[in-house]
Design an enzyme around this catalytic site. Sequence first.
Site, mmCIF file in Angstrom:
data_model
loop_
_atom_site.group_PDB
_atom_site.id
_atom_site.type_symbol
_atom_site.label_atom_id
_atom_site.label_comp_id
_atom_site.label_asym_id
_atom_site.label_seq_id
_atom_site.Cartn_x
_atom_site.Cartn_y
_atom_site.Cartn_z
ATOM 1 N N GLU A 38 -3.740 -16.172 -9.027
ATOM 2 C CA GLU A 38 -3.809 -15.698 -7.642
ATOM 3 C C GLU A 38 -5.234 -15.713 -7.071
ATOM 4 O O GLU A 38 -5.474 -15.163 -6.001
ATOM 5 C CB GLU A 38 -3.295 -14.255 -7.543
ATOM 6 C CG GLU A 38 -1.803 -14.093 -7.707
ATOM 7 C CD GLU A 38 -1.361 -12.666 -7.408
ATOM 8 O OE1 GLU A 38 -0.602 -12.482 -6.462
ATOM 9 O OE2 GLU A 38 -1.804 -11.741 -8.123
ATOM 10 N N HIS A 61 -7.024 -7.235 -4.199
ATOM 11 C CA HIS A 61 -5.592 -7.547 -4.114
ATOM 12 C C HIS A 61 -4.836 -6.557 -4.993
ATOM 13 O O HIS A 61 -5.172 -6.373 -6.164
ATOM 14 C CB HIS A 61 -5.325 -8.979 -4.572
ATOM 15 C CG HIS A 61 -3.869 -9.302 -4.671
ATOM 16 N ND1 HIS A 61 -3.052 -9.352 -3.566
ATOM 17 C CD2 HIS A 61 -3.078 -9.549 -5.743
ATOM 18 C CE1 HIS A 61 -1.819 -9.638 -3.962
ATOM 19 N NE2 HIS A 61 -1.803 -9.750 -5.279
ATOM 20 N N HIS A 108 -0.895 -4.483 -6.018
ATOM 21 C CA HIS A 108 0.567 -4.383 -5.983
ATOM 22 C C HIS A 108 0.953 -2.908 -5.909
ATOM 23 O O HIS A 108 1.878 -2.465 -6.599
ATOM 24 C CB HIS A 108 1.184 -5.010 -7.245
ATOM 25 C CG HIS A 108 0.781 -6.432 -7.494
ATOM 26 N ND1 HIS A 108 0.894 -7.040 -8.721
ATOM 27 C CD2 HIS A 108 0.274 -7.384 -6.653
ATOM 28 C CE1 HIS A 108 0.469 -8.292 -8.634
ATOM 29 N NE2 HIS A 108 0.079 -8.520 -7.391
ATOM 30 N N HIS A 152 5.538 -8.086 -2.304
ATOM 31 C CA HIS A 152 4.474 -8.357 -3.276
ATOM 32 C C HIS A 152 3.391 -7.276 -3.325
ATOM 33 O O HIS A 152 3.158 -6.675 -4.361
ATOM 34 C CB HIS A 152 3.848 -9.724 -2.961
ATOM 35 C CG HIS A 152 2.853 -10.180 -3.972
ATOM 36 N ND1 HIS A 152 2.895 -11.418 -4.566
ATOM 37 C CD2 HIS A 152 1.773 -9.576 -4.506
ATOM 38 C CE1 HIS A 152 1.905 -11.544 -5.429
ATOM 39 N NE2 HIS A 152 1.198 -10.436 -5.410
HETATM 40 ZN ZN LIG Z 1 -0.395 -10.286 -6.617
#
Ligand SMILES: [Zn+2]
Length: 274
Positions: free
Chosen positions: A84, A103, A105, A181
């Site tokens: 990613e 980033h 989750h 996501h």
């Molecule tokens: Zn991710």
Amino acid sequence: MSIPPKLHQQLRLLIRANHILHHHGLVDAFGHISVRHPLNKEQYIIAAYDPGAPALVKNASDFISYWVKDSSPVDPEAPQGYSERYIHGEILRKFPGANSVVHSHSDVVIPFTLGDVNVRPVFHMAGFLGNSGASVFHINDTYERLQERYPPDILIKSQALGTALASHLSDKQPVVLQHKHGFTTFGKDIEEAVYRAIYTQMNCKLLAQAMMLAGGGLKSTSYLTSAEIEACAVMNAKTQDKSFRLWLREVQVNRLYRNEEGEPEKGKVAGMKI
Ligand SMILES: [Zn+2]
């Protein structure tokens, strides 16, 4: 080999920022933070796939440098990296003033990626979310448009998908929710990116609680007004040093988190001078 002081400071901050994001439930084995290389703006640094989790990074050898232009590794022999990483490369490529990307989750934020509730600021620490609130990126539509050859595992694992995600961000709208996501944000430095990540999560938690109190709807829920958002965004930028000092100390005294590179130098004490 000795590490130049400017780079060493960023690596120390990056190690501790990984720990802080874990301590606040923003990352588990997955999720990541990057920093632009302080000595070469065309590169960025992010943890390698191994040691396996943000909580476990502990020294310079746990990180990999990539080129901003295409997220290829600077060292072709570099170990396995995050698939990613294009999230980071494409945001750093789009925003020259951005120097760190987070980033996450977060299980607090993901429910807000699923429906049509707009994540706008509901308390003063989240003014940075801006008037429009977080944008939402739907990867399913993008797969079709880009004719991606990857199976639809909902990961941003190509430059084209990274570019599409980055197109949903701006300086006035620095948080993007990723449908089914998680979310991504960025900042001018590690401290700002971490601040925005932690308070995006807290804003979602408060918004969910307010909606529950209101019987599941938004009718009785107040968002910040435009004037409040503008003023709070200024305040947020001036006071984030205070939060970071606390978050740093929390991970320094927790034995799960190891740091073999030494602690980051103390930043300036900012705050609101009135
Ligand atoms: Zn991710």
